[in-house]
Write a protein that holds these residues in place. Sequence first.
Motif, PDB file in Angstrom:
ATOM      1  N   MET A 154      13.104  64.219 -45.075  1.00 56.46           N
ATOM      2  CA  MET A 154      14.086  63.588 -45.951  1.00 56.46           C
ATOM      3  C   MET A 154      14.128  62.096 -45.653  1.00 56.46           C
ATOM      4  N   LEU A 155      14.134  61.322 -46.710  1.00 58.70           N
ATOM      5  CA  LEU A 155      14.236  59.890 -46.520  1.00 58.70           C
ATOM      6  C   LEU A 155      15.684  59.526 -46.272  1.00 58.70           C
ATOM      7  N   THR A 156      15.919  58.711 -45.264  1.00 56.36           N
ATOM      8  CA  THR A 156      17.261  58.208 -45.006  1.00 56.36           C
ATOM      9  C   THR A 156      17.193  56.714 -44.820  1.00 56.36           C
ATOM     10  N   ARG A 157      18.232  56.040 -45.240  1.00 56.45           N
ATOM     11  CA  ARG A 157      18.285  54.583 -45.106  1.00 56.45           C
ATOM     12  C   ARG A 157      18.846  54.250 -43.739  1.00 56.45           C
ATOM     13  N   VAL A 158      18.072  53.540 -42.938  1.00 59.32           N
ATOM     14  CA  VAL A 158      18.513  53.134 -41.617  1.00 59.32           C
ATOM     15  C   VAL A 158      18.943  51.675 -41.694  1.00 59.32           C
ATOM     16  N   PRO A 159      20.237  51.375 -41.545  1.00 56.26           N
ATOM     17  CA  PRO A 159      20.691  49.992 -41.673  1.00 56.26           C
ATOM     18  C   PRO A 159      20.037  49.097 -40.620  1.00 56.26           C
ATOM     19  N   THR A 160      19.735  47.895 -41.006  1.00 56.69           N
ATOM     20  CA  THR A 160      19.177  46.914 -40.092  1.00 56.69           C
ATOM     21  C   THR A 160      20.277  45.993 -39.616  1.00 56.69           C
ATOM     22  N   PRO A 161      20.099  45.343 -38.501  1.00 55.99           N
ATOM     23  CA  PRO A 161      21.170  44.505 -37.963  1.00 55.99           C
ATOM     24  C   PRO A 161      21.651  43.435 -38.922  1.00 55.99           C
ATOM     25  N   ASP A 162      20.715  42.861 -39.699  1.00 57.55           N
ATOM     26  CA  ASP A 162      21.133  41.796 -40.593  1.00 57.55           C
ATOM     27  C   ASP A 162      21.481  42.306 -41.983  1.00 57.55           C
ATOM     28  N   GLY A 163      21.420  43.636 -42.181  1.00 55.32           N
ATOM     29  CA  GLY A 163      21.815  44.196 -43.458  1.00 55.32           C
ATOM     30  C   GLY A 163      20.840  43.949 -44.574  1.00 55.32           C
ATOM     31  N   ASP A 164      19.608  43.530 -44.296  1.00 53.97           N
ATOM     32  CA  ASP A 164      18.631  43.230 -45.330  1.00 53.97           C
ATOM     33  C   ASP A 164      18.043  44.523 -45.876  1.00 53.97           C
ATOM     34  N   PRO A 165      18.280  44.848 -47.151  1.00 54.61           N
ATOM     35  CA  PRO A 165      17.754  46.088 -47.694  1.00 54.61           C
ATOM     36  C   PRO A 165      16.249  46.058 -47.842  1.00 54.61           C
ATOM     37  N   GLY A 166      15.628  44.909 -47.703  1.00 53.47           N
ATOM     38  CA  GLY A 166      14.178  44.822 -47.816  1.00 53.47           C
ATOM     39  C   GLY A 166      13.461  45.254 -46.561  1.00 53.47           C
ATOM     40  N   LYS A 167      14.182  45.392 -45.437  1.00 52.26           N
ATOM     41  CA  LYS A 167      13.563  45.795 -44.184  1.00 52.26           C
ATOM     42  C   LYS A 167      13.738  47.287 -43.978  1.00 52.26           C
ATOM     43  N   VAL A 168      12.687  47.931 -43.486  1.00 50.23           N
ATOM     44  CA  VAL A 168      12.708  49.372 -43.280  1.00 50.23           C
ATOM     45  C   VAL A 168      12.170  49.676 -41.902  1.00 50.23           C
ATOM     46  N   PRO A 169      12.496  50.854 -41.350  1.00 49.88           N
ATOM     47  CA  PRO A 169      11.991  51.215 -40.031  1.00 49.88           C
ATOM     48  C   PRO A 169      10.468  51.206 -39.976  1.00 49.88           C
ATOM     49  N   ALA A 170       9.944  50.848 -38.821  1.00 51.65           N
ATOM     50  CA  ALA A 170       8.503  50.698 -38.667  1.00 51.65           C
ATOM     51  C   ALA A 170       7.764  52.019 -38.746  1.00 51.65           C
ATOM     52  N   ASP A 171       8.445  53.154 -38.464  1.00 50.98           N
ATOM     53  CA  ASP A 171       7.748  54.428 -38.455  1.00 50.98           C
ATOM     54  C   ASP A 171       7.665  55.070 -39.837  1.00 50.98           C
ATOM     55  N   MET A 172       8.136  54.408 -40.865  1.00 51.94           N
ATOM     56  CA  MET A 172       8.012  54.943 -42.210  1.00 51.94           C
ATOM     57  C   MET A 172       6.609  54.726 -42.744  1.00 51.94           C
ATOM     58  N   SER A 173       6.135  55.648 -43.598  1.00 52.85           N
ATOM     59  CA  SER A 173       4.875  55.434 -44.284  1.00 52.85           C
ATOM     60  C   SER A 173       5.057  54.336 -45.323  1.00 52.85           C
ATOM     61  N   ASP A 174       3.928  53.846 -45.858  1.00 55.51           N
ATOM     62  CA  ASP A 174       4.018  52.775 -46.847  1.00 55.51           C
ATOM     63  C   ASP A 174       4.806  53.202 -48.077  1.00 55.51           C
ATOM     64  N   VAL A 175       4.564  54.428 -48.551  1.00 55.27           N
ATOM     65  CA  VAL A 175       5.277  54.906 -49.736  1.00 55.27           C
ATOM     66  C   VAL A 175       6.762  55.072 -49.435  1.00 55.27           C
ATOM     67  N   GLU A 176       7.097  55.679 -48.291  1.00 54.50           N
ATOM     68  CA  GLU A 176       8.498  55.843 -47.915  1.00 54.50           C
ATOM     69  C   GLU A 176       9.190  54.493 -47.782  1.00 54.50           C
ATOM     70  N   ALA A 177       8.488  53.539 -47.187  1.00 50.07           N
ATOM     71  CA  ALA A 177       9.068  52.211 -47.012  1.00 50.07           C
ATOM     72  C   ALA A 177       9.330  51.552 -48.353  1.00 50.07           C
ATOM     73  N   ARG A 178       8.389  51.713 -49.276  1.00 54.15           N
ATOM     74  CA  ARG A 178       8.566  51.098 -50.594  1.00 54.15           C
ATOM     75  C   ARG A 178       9.726  51.749 -51.346  1.00 54.15           C
ATOM     76  N   LEU A 179       9.824  53.069 -51.251  1.00 51.96           N
ATOM     77  CA  LEU A 179      10.934  53.764 -51.910  1.00 51.96           C
ATOM     78  C   LEU A 179      12.265  53.370 -51.295  1.00 51.96           C
ATOM     79  N   ALA A 180      12.290  53.156 -49.982  1.00 48.92           N
ATOM     80  CA  ALA A 180      13.514  52.722 -49.320  1.00 48.92           C
ATOM     81  C   ALA A 180      13.929  51.337 -49.805  1.00 48.92           C
ATOM     82  N   ARG A 181      12.964  50.452 -50.013  1.00 47.85           N
ATOM     83  CA  ARG A 181      13.286  49.119 -50.545  1.00 47.85           C
ATOM     84  C   ARG A 181      13.827  49.233 -51.972  1.00 47.85           C
TER      85      ARG A 181
END
Length: 412
Positions: A1-28
Amino acid sequence: MLTRVPTPDGDPGKVPADMSDVEARLARIRGTAPVREHTARTIAALTTNPGCDRRAVLDAAGIDKQKLAGYVEFPVPSGQSPFAISRGNAFEAQVKADGCAGLLRLLGERLGLPVPEVSYADLAPAGTGASLDARHARTRELLAEAAAAGPDGGVLLDHPLLRLDVGGRAAYLEPDLIAVRLRGRFHVVEIKSFAVIDGQADGRKVAAAATQAAVYVLALRGLLAELGYGPETVADEVVLICPENFANQPTAALVDVRRQLTVLTRQLSRLARIGDLIATLPADLTFDLGAAGAQPEPGCGGGEHPPRFSDDSAVPGRPVVEVVGALHATRARYAPECLDACELAYFCRDEARGQTAALGRSVHDELGGVPDVAGVLDLAAGTRVPDPDQAEAAELLRLAARLRAESLASAL
């Protein structure tokens, strides 16, 4: 399941490093909003317009389309009325009374199905702390026992919990019932409160129920496949239970869902290949309604597209014009049927204004695929030279325009 992991600066463009490219793009694309989990109804709705890229992207990213539609000022009407929900719950309770004893008689008498001696298990959560994984594991255990017992034994599962992969995320589904091994196969039982009058029911409601039941069939086949059983173990026909005539007495019918299964499988496969689609979209595309750093445009304080407030808080969200621009960046395939199945249908209908597709697929095809209404009128008037592939349609349009003019002249 994809979950949004908040980043310290709150930037929705940043995603966890362990996500795949597709998961990261969907999270953005989704941004800071939580993932919208699928239900059987939302999965069934995927089959209504399988060629719509916009819906595929939003569903794959887990975006709440109802909230998005309201944000861009095209809200959809609320769901079922409380009266309809209460009526449906009362009818379901009646069908399931006494361990579904009446249902078993109905299956044997009305459908002529051999009903073996079965056990009854209610898997409804006993409290709020019931785990979805635990309920799914219990469902799997009971189905394994019933499958191993052969055609002479089985279990009637009330409130079972199934799981289906939708675009890389696990969706938990709760069918009304899973029946015993009738004729050696499992049957999904779907209980609906719309009436069957003189042997006939509303065709649209039956089709919607069949598609929703097909979702359960697909999920049940997936679970039994994990246990080593083939798809033939689950019947292509589902048992549809509805009230008969104007009384509240249940009647049963077998509904073939093979066509719905084919369309559903194709659409889920398309979602699984979502990476190819999102690769064609702008790299900075996001539907985050409260994107960090989004500032109101000059003059947007009460104009056509003022900034909105995200999640009813005091923090201004993105200007509506930005969210509308993100929607326009995805290709929609609007058709009038979308109004019954998609929360963004009113937005897409307004966007398609003046396009022949908004008149329905049959009209669009009969007009030779000419994309805009203005072009159709020009072809009918003979003021536009048709493309080679529009020659036949243009000739028919000119003939129709001439016949209309002659009819109006004779009437006058």
